[in-house]
Design an enzyme around this catalytic site. Structure first.
Site, PDB file in Angstrom:
ATOM      1  N   HIS A 259       0.883  -1.311  -0.017  1.00 32.66           N
ATOM      2  CA  HIS A 259       0.011  -0.024   0.053  1.00 32.66           C
ATOM      3  C   HIS A 259       0.729   1.168   0.006  1.00 32.66           C
ATOM      4  O   HIS A 259       2.095   1.468   0.597  1.00 32.66           O
ATOM      5  CB  HIS A 259      -1.024   0.115   1.187  1.00 32.66           C
TER       6      HIS A 259
ATOM      7  N   ASN B 129       9.087  -7.549   0.838  1.00 31.32           N
ATOM      8  CA  ASN B 129       7.973  -7.072   1.182  1.00 31.32           C
ATOM      9  C   ASN B 129       8.435  -5.303   1.531  1.00 31.32           C
ATOM     10  O   ASN B 129       9.293  -5.179   2.183  1.00 31.32           O
ATOM     11  CB  ASN B 129       7.559  -7.452   2.539  1.00 31.32           C
TER      12      ASN B 129
ATOM     13  N   ALA C 125      12.362   2.475   9.646  1.00 29.46           N
ATOM     14  CA  ALA C 125      11.298   3.401   9.416  1.00 29.46           C
ATOM     15  C   ALA C 125      11.658   4.949   9.222  1.00 29.46           C
ATOM     16  O   ALA C 125      12.754   5.328   9.779  1.00 29.46           O
ATOM     17  CB  ALA C 125      10.259   3.294  10.292  1.00 29.46           C
TER      18      ALA C 125
END
Length: 443
Positions: A343, A357, A403
């Site tokens: 997404h 991923n 992140a």
């Protein structure tokens, strides 16, 4: 048509209009197909290989058009049809040729009965049932009121003996209100002419304006839908589904409502396309699912899934069991087997290995303002949310990213790449801010 585009080059379900009668003639067994063009040759380059082009030097009528093609004709039977009757089928042409061959007639004209024959030439018969003439109705004065009352019309398809046709063309004169050479007038110059009635008048519906084109498009689309459905494809709502004539769909595939399959698109077996999906020149393998998405010039291999709300641009390849999820855009990239882009990501000019991923908001920054650069991502890679990969850069097999990282250097296999400012907590910040922003208290 009120258009700069020649009428027969207007699109009809994925092909120019002229391609439809040409395909029907070839399928009916024509040994040679000749298309008559204007002096500017706008049809050149739009015809199938092997189709010959003749040039009509001036727009002097349908008879003049066939005269321009006589150098291509011999004495063998000649089939003449208009380029703006795209619904004609090979079966209808074969039946006309067979009827002509079984008779001793010099010409056989296809006819049909219409409730509203306005705009069509009327077939005038003799007492013995043979055809005396075809009266054109383009201009007031061409036909009498009695002739206008005739409902049997010329369908615009003729079978001639080659020698008889050439002889009649030599004697043709522009004796009509428009001063043109009308091809139907050749029938008056022959002794033995028959009419071959068509059971389905829609087969030879002509296109004179965009309203006619819309009507013909609806009939052509229904024909395309029937062909696929009878071959094992489920089209849930044909009324909201567009499928070009050039599209191939495998058995047991389901096309959900409001989906458009265009161009050279191919869809494998047991797929689900839609709802609200557009495929343009896309190739889908077996058991692919594509809801609510837009795919252009890309390939999605067996078992992969796309969407909802995904955009696959030219050059995108999703290998077996890969996933491009919600609000994902992929361009000119190879996504490996089993790899997931779930997404909110943009992947452009990248090569991604299998079983990787890419976390939410993974972005390949592939353009430096001057050139495009590629990103290489290995197998079994895990990028965390909000990772930007500034190309050219390579992420090795099994590597991770932290992140909110902007990765500008290569990450070795099995390593963790982190590229972000360390967090700083400022104690008492909120109270100090409140005091600064508080209004002064009056004395």
């Amino acid at each position: 048509m009120r258009s700069r585009t020649p009428k027969v080059l207007h699109d009809l379900c994925g092909q120019p209009m002229i391609a439809w009668p040409v395909a029907a003639a070839l399928a009916a067994g024509a040994g040679k197909v000749v298309v008559v063009d204007g002096p500017q040759r706008p049809l050149e380059g739009h015809l199938p290989d092997g189709v010959e082009l003749a040039v009509q030097p001036e727009a002097n009528g349908t008879g003049g058009a066939v005269q321009a093609a006589t150098a291509h004709l011999g004495d063998a039977p000649v089939l003449v049809l208009n380029g703006d009757v795209p619904l004609v089928t090979a079966e209808a042409l074969s039946d006309l040729i067979a009827a002509h061959a079984a008779s001793d007639r010099q010409a056989t004209v296809a006819s049909m009965e219409l409730d509203d024959p306005t705009g069509y030439g009327r077939v005038v018969r003799r007492e013995d049932g043979s055809v005396e003439r075809v009266v054109e109705t383009k201009v007031q004065g061409d036909a009498t009121p009695e002739q206008l009352a005739i409902r049997e019309v010329n369908a615009g398809v003729y079978a001639y003996d080659g020698a008889a046709l050439k002889d009649a063309l030599e004697r043709l004169t522009p004796d009509n209100a428009q001063g043109e050479l009308y091809l139907p007038s050749t029938l008056e110059l022959l002794d033995r002419v028959a009419a071959h009635a068509l059971d389905d008048p829609t087969l030879l519906l002509g296109v004179n304006d965009r309203a006619d084109l819309a009507r013909v498009r609806g009939l052509a689309q229904a024909r395309i839908h029937r062909r696929h459905m009878r071959a094992g494809v489920t089209i849930v709502d044909p009324a909201s589904t567009l499928v070009d004539v050039t599209v191939a769909i495998g058995a047991d595939t389901v096309i959900e409502p409001s989906s458009f399959l265009r161009g050279a698109t191919t869809v494998g077996e047991r797929c689900v396309v839609g709802p609200l999906t557009t495929l343009v020149d896309a190739a889908l393998g077996d058991e692919v699912r594509v809801p609510h998405s837009y795919l252009v010039e890309c390939e999605v291999r067996a078992g992969a899934s796309v969407g909802p709300f995904a955009y696959l641009r030219p050059g995108a390849l999703l290998r077996e069991r890969a996933k491009a999820g919600t609000f994902v855009e992929i361009k000119n990239s190879d996504i490996g087997e089993g790899t997931k882009v779930p997404h909110l990501s943009y992947i452009g000019d990248a090569d991604v290995g299998p079983n990787t991923n890419l976390g939410a908001a993974t972005i390949t920054s592939n353009y430096d303002g001057y050139r495009k650069h590629r990103t290489t991502i290995g197998a079994d890679v895990r990028t965390s949310v909000d990772t930007t990969l500034v190309a050219p850069v390579t992420i090795g097999d099994g590597a991770y990213t932290g992140a909110n990282s902007a990765i500008t250097d290569d990450v070795p296999p099995g390593a963790l790449g982190i590229a972000r400012e360390r967090q700083t907590n400022i104690e008492g910040y909120v109270e100090r801010r409140k005091k600064r922003e508080a209004p002064d208290t009056p004395s």
